[in-house]
Design a protein around this motif. Structure first.
Motif, PDB file in Angstrom:
ATOM      1  N   SER A  97      11.447  35.199 -20.917  1.00 60.96           N
ATOM      2  CA  SER A  97      11.702  35.071 -22.348  1.00 60.96           C
ATOM      3  C   SER A  97      12.896  35.965 -22.666  1.00 60.96           C
ATOM      4  CB  SER A  97      10.471  35.497 -23.151  1.00 60.96           C
ATOM      5  OG  SER A  97      10.329  36.905 -23.126  1.00 60.96           O
ATOM      6  N   ASP A  98      13.202  36.114 -23.929  1.00 55.18           N
ATOM      7  CA  ASP A  98      14.280  37.018 -24.316  1.00 55.18           C
ATOM      8  C   ASP A  98      13.923  38.466 -23.996  1.00 55.18           C
ATOM      9  OD1 ASP A  98      15.717  34.862 -25.262  1.00 55.18           O
ATOM     10  OD2 ASP A  98      15.109  35.160 -27.349  1.00 55.18           O
ATOM     11  N   SER A  99      12.626  38.753 -23.926  1.00 51.42           N
ATOM     12  CA  SER A  99      12.156  40.124 -23.740  1.00 51.42           C
ATOM     13  C   SER A  99      11.718  40.473 -22.327  1.00 51.42           C
ATOM     14  CB  SER A  99      10.975  40.387 -24.681  1.00 51.42           C
ATOM     15  OG  SER A  99      11.343  40.164 -26.013  1.00 51.42           O
TER      16      SER A  99
ATOM     17  N   ASN B 105      11.646  44.448 -18.138  1.00 55.03           N
ATOM     18  CA  ASN B 105      11.770  44.508 -19.592  1.00 55.03           C
ATOM     19  C   ASN B 105      13.224  44.239 -19.966  1.00 55.03           C
ATOM     20  OD1 ASN B 105      11.887  45.100 -22.306  1.00 55.03           O
ATOM     21  ND2 ASN B 105      10.892  47.097 -22.131  1.00 55.03           N
ATOM     22  N   LYS B 106      13.499  43.067 -20.536  1.00 56.78           N
ATOM     23  CA  LYS B 106      14.843  42.706 -20.983  1.00 56.78           C
ATOM     24  C   LYS B 106      15.024  42.961 -22.469  1.00 56.78           C
ATOM     25  CE  LYS B 106      15.741  38.507 -20.104  1.00 56.78           C
ATOM     26  NZ  LYS B 106      15.769  37.073 -19.852  1.00 56.78           N
ATOM     27  N   GLY B 107      13.979  43.424 -23.144  1.00 58.85           N
ATOM     28  CA  GLY B 107      13.982  43.572 -24.597  1.00 58.85           C
ATOM     29  C   GLY B 107      14.558  44.898 -25.071  1.00 58.85           C
TER      30      GLY B 107
ATOM     31  N   SER C 248       4.098  45.702 -32.347  1.00 65.56           N
ATOM     32  CA  SER C 248       3.568  44.343 -32.322  1.00 65.56           C
ATOM     33  C   SER C 248       2.881  44.040 -31.000  1.00 65.56           C
ATOM     34  CB  SER C 248       4.693  43.345 -32.548  1.00 65.56           C
ATOM     35  OG  SER C 248       5.639  43.419 -31.515  1.00 65.56           O
ATOM     36  N   LYS C 249       2.103  42.979 -30.989  1.00 64.55           N
ATOM     37  CA  LYS C 249       1.478  42.465 -29.780  1.00 64.55           C
ATOM     38  C   LYS C 249       2.128  41.122 -29.509  1.00 64.55           C
ATOM     39  CE  LYS C 249      -3.032  43.281 -28.122  1.00 64.55           C
ATOM     40  NZ  LYS C 249      -3.185  44.111 -27.244  1.00 64.55           N
ATOM     41  N   GLU C 250       2.539  40.893 -28.272  1.00 65.48           N
ATOM     42  CA  GLU C 250       3.299  39.693 -27.955  1.00 65.48           C
ATOM     43  C   GLU C 250       2.664  38.952 -26.791  1.00 65.48           C
ATOM     44  OE1 GLU C 250       7.952  38.464 -27.230  1.00 65.48           O
ATOM     45  OE2 GLU C 250       7.412  40.509 -27.658  1.00 65.48           O
TER      46      GLU C 250
ATOM     47  N   TYR D 207       9.280  24.220 -21.870  1.00 63.88           N
ATOM     48  CA  TYR D 207       9.226  25.049 -23.068  1.00 63.88           C
ATOM     49  C   TYR D 207       8.794  26.472 -22.747  1.00 63.88           C
ATOM     50  CZ  TYR D 207       9.116  20.552 -25.457  1.00 63.88           C
ATOM     51  OH  TYR D 207       9.411  19.295 -25.894  1.00 63.88           O
ATOM     52  N   ASP D 208       9.275  27.424 -23.557  1.00 62.47           N
ATOM     53  CA  ASP D 208       8.736  28.771 -23.607  1.00 62.47           C
ATOM     54  C   ASP D 208       8.137  28.937 -24.994  1.00 62.47           C
ATOM     55  OD1 ASP D 208       9.652  29.494 -21.082  1.00 62.47           O
ATOM     56  OD2 ASP D 208      11.526  30.320 -21.864  1.00 62.47           O
ATOM     57  N   VAL D 209       6.927  29.454 -25.072  1.00 64.19           N
ATOM     58  CA  VAL D 209       6.275  29.710 -26.345  1.00 64.19           C
ATOM     59  C   VAL D 209       6.073  31.212 -26.442  1.00 64.19           C
ATOM     60  CG1 VAL D 209       4.249  29.307 -27.792  1.00 64.19           C
ATOM     61  CG2 VAL D 209       5.078  27.486 -26.287  1.00 64.19           C
TER      62      VAL D 209
END
Length: 176
Positions: free
Chosen positions: A36-38, A61-63, A136-138, A146-148
């Motif tokens: 994902s982005d993160s 961790n990419k976030g 937050s919780k992710e 797809y990525d959700v």
């Protein structure tokens, strides 16, 4: 409260209607299984022999926020016999890999690698990463199409602010 229930129902419908990919990894092959982005999660068979194998799962961790208290979940026919840098639970081919305590936080642009031994090489499916960021919780689910990304931004009493991102990962045009 009605809005929260509506949001949760929509999220559950989205998540349950997504068909997850099966991730097959051959010996000495490194495969990105969730991104994902993160986050990015890679699965690699480090070595194999006639009746077993060693594998690594690396969470990067990419976030922009520290990842805290992570847990990795997947389904598989593999038989884990030993693990380092994490702990595992399994039931009916469903695995949950938790941090080892000392590696529960992953700073920005850093990685944690969990290693394990197994007696049967297999495929991973329904892969998800659950973690806390600072506020937050992710939850991230990934398929070949797809990525959700489902993120609880904030919660108070009986309500929550939730963000859901669905990113198409293939080049095909989808309908409404």
């Amino acid at each position: 409260m009605k809005k929260l229930i509506c949001y949760l129902m929509i999220c559950l419908l989205l998540i349950e209607s997504v068909s997850f990919d099966v991730i097959k990894v051959n010996a000495s092959e490194k495969k990105v299984i969730l991104e994902s982005d993160s986050y990015k999660i890679e699965y690699e068979i480090a070595s194999s022999w006639s009746d077993g194998f060693n594998a690594n799962l690396t969470i990067t961790n990419k976030g922009k926020e520290k990842i805290k208290d992570w847990s990795l979940q997947f389904e598989s026919d593999i038989q884990i016999t030993n693990m380092w840098n994490g702990t595992w639970k399994s039931q009916d081919k469903k695995y949950s890999i938790d941090n080892a305590g000392w590696n529960k936080s992953i700073d920005c642009n850093q990685s944690v690698t969990i290693g394990f031994s197994g007696t049967e090489m297999g495929e991973l499916s329904n892969v998800s990463l659950v973690c806390d960021t600072s506020t937050s919780k992710e939850y991230v689910y990934s398929t070949k199409n797809y990525d959700v990304n489902y993120k609880i931004e904030s919660s108070w009493e009986k309500e929550s602010q939730i963000q859901v991102k669905i990113k198409q990962t293939n080049q095909f045009i989808t309908g409404d």
